[in-house]
Write a protein that holds these residues in place. Structure first.
Motif, PDB file in Angstrom:
ATOM      1  N   UNK A 105       0.811  -1.218   0.000  1.00 40.84           N
ATOM      2  CA  UNK A 105       0.000   0.000   0.000  1.00 40.84           C
ATOM      3  C   UNK A 105       0.838   1.259   0.000  1.00 40.84           C
ATOM      4  N   UNK A 106       1.967   1.240   0.710  1.00 37.62           N
ATOM      5  CA  UNK A 106       2.844   2.417   0.723  1.00 37.62           C
ATOM      6  C   UNK A 106       3.532   2.602  -0.634  1.00 37.62           C
ATOM      7  N   UNK A 107       3.849   1.502  -1.306  1.00 44.15           N
ATOM      8  CA  UNK A 107       4.439   1.621  -2.639  1.00 44.15           C
ATOM      9  C   UNK A 107       3.409   2.053  -3.671  1.00 44.15           C
ATOM     10  N   UNK A 108       2.156   1.724  -3.429  1.00 47.00           N
ATOM     11  CA  UNK A 108       1.089   2.060  -4.368  1.00 47.00           C
ATOM     12  C   UNK A 108       0.553   3.475  -4.148  1.00 47.00           C
ATOM     13  N   UNK A 109       0.877   4.085  -3.008  1.00 50.08           N
ATOM     14  CA  UNK A 109       0.313   5.390  -2.651  1.00 50.08           C
ATOM     15  C   UNK A 109       0.625   6.489  -3.672  1.00 50.08           C
ATOM     16  N   UNK A 110       1.834   6.640  -4.179  1.00 48.35           N
ATOM     17  CA  UNK A 110       2.070   7.712  -5.161  1.00 48.35           C
ATOM     18  C   UNK A 110       1.217   7.554  -6.425  1.00 48.35           C
ATOM     19  N   UNK A 111       1.032   6.326  -6.858  1.00 53.68           N
ATOM     20  CA  UNK A 111       0.200   6.094  -8.031  1.00 53.68           C
ATOM     21  C   UNK A 111      -1.272   6.351  -7.707  1.00 53.68           C
ATOM     22  N   UNK A 112      -1.700   5.973  -6.497  1.00 50.51           N
ATOM     23  CA  UNK A 112      -3.089   6.179  -6.103  1.00 50.51           C
ATOM     24  C   UNK A 112      -3.404   7.656  -5.915  1.00 50.51           C
ATOM     25  N   UNK A 113      -2.412   8.471  -5.539  1.00 44.16           N
ATOM     26  CA  UNK A 113      -2.651   9.907  -5.360  1.00 44.16           C
ATOM     27  C   UNK A 113      -2.978  10.607  -6.679  1.00 44.16           C
ATOM     28  N   UNK A 114      -2.630  10.012  -7.804  1.00 46.89           N
ATOM     29  CA  UNK A 114      -3.015  10.577  -9.092  1.00 46.89           C
ATOM     30  C   UNK A 114      -4.512  10.421  -9.337  1.00 46.89           C
ATOM     31  N   UNK A 115      -5.095   9.412  -8.730  1.00 40.67           N
ATOM     32  CA  UNK A 115      -6.505   9.107  -8.976  1.00 40.67           C
ATOM     33  C   UNK A 115      -7.407   9.588  -7.837  1.00 40.67           C
ATOM     34  N   UNK A 116      -7.013   9.336  -6.605  1.00 40.43           N
ATOM     35  CA  UNK A 116      -7.845   9.697  -5.446  1.00 40.43           C
ATOM     36  C   UNK A 116      -7.032  10.524  -4.456  1.00 40.43           C
ATOM     37  N   UNK A 123      -8.387   5.668   4.673  1.00 44.64           N
ATOM     38  CA  UNK A 123      -9.296   4.742   5.367  1.00 44.64           C
ATOM     39  C   UNK A 123      -9.290   3.336   4.760  1.00 44.64           C
ATOM     40  N   UNK A 124      -9.237   3.247   3.445  1.00 47.70           N
ATOM     41  CA  UNK A 124      -9.228   1.941   2.803  1.00 47.70           C
ATOM     42  C   UNK A 124      -7.892   1.240   3.009  1.00 47.70           C
ATOM     43  N   UNK A 125      -6.823   2.011   3.087  1.00 46.58           N
ATOM     44  CA  UNK A 125      -5.507   1.450   3.376  1.00 46.58           C
ATOM     45  C   UNK A 125      -5.485   0.833   4.778  1.00 46.58           C
ATOM     46  N   UNK A 126      -6.011   1.567   5.745  1.00 42.26           N
ATOM     47  CA  UNK A 126      -6.065   1.062   7.125  1.00 42.26           C
ATOM     48  C   UNK A 126      -6.955  -0.174   7.207  1.00 42.26           C
TER      49      UNK A 126
END
Length: 175
Positions: A105-116, A123-126
């Motif tokens: 999830x931490x590695x995916x966070x930069x990519x996810x910040x482009x979308x959401x 909350x979904x990460x937790x």
């Protein structure tokens, strides 16, 4: 330090007896001359027992054991060695899954910040990190009165369903 192998086989107060023969003490006499009642021979209405407790008498499987009348008679037997081993292994897998969700999830966070936004991602990460522990707890609590194979089947179903895909895809390939 010296030790005598026979010391382990004796108790304090055994000095007067020959080795191998237990010392038999006579029951204490009360003022009326009768022998004191043993704990297993107390009447059920004995005032020295706490309220709700009965003494178990001779002929019972629980001779000498005090039991509460409110005690559940249908106590479940302890878990078998195989079940404890299965629970430990699956619990360890779930712990690794939680760690995998954190790393992935931490590695995916930069990519996810482009979308959401972060407010939607966190909350979904937790929840994803807590999902393996919540699954284990839910299966443990909800299958207490069920057969052991049902518990194992549901735990193994969780092993299949809760795979940390962000770690498997991004973590193995790299970011």
């Amino acid at each position: 330090m010296t030790s005598d192998s026979d010391d382990a086989l004796s108790w304090d107060g055994d000095e007067g007896s020959a080795r191998g023969e237990p010392v038999r003490k006579k029951p204490a006499r009360t003022h009326s001359g009768s022998a004191a009642a043993a704990p297993s021979e107390r009447p059920a209405d004995d005032p020295t027992l706490p309220e709700g407790w009965n003494a178990v008498g001779r002929g019972s499987a629980d001779v000498g054991r005090l039991r509460n009348e409110d005690e559940d008679e249908d106590e479940r037997p302890p878990l078998s060695t195989g079940m404890l081993l299965t629970l430990g292994v699956v619990g360890g897998v779930y712990l690794l899954y939680s760690i995998g969700w954190v790393v992935g999830g931490m590695r995916l966070k930069p990519l996810a910040n482009l979308i959401v936004a972060d407010a939607m991602y966190m909350p979904w990460f937790v929840l994803a990190v807590a999902a393996p522990a919540l699954w284990f707890l839910a299966v443990w609590v909800l299958t207490r009165a069920r057969a052991g194979w049902i518990r194992v089947a549901l735990l193994l179903l969780g092993v299949v369903l809760l795979v940390p895909w962000p770690f498997v895809t991004v973590g193995v390939i790299g970011s």
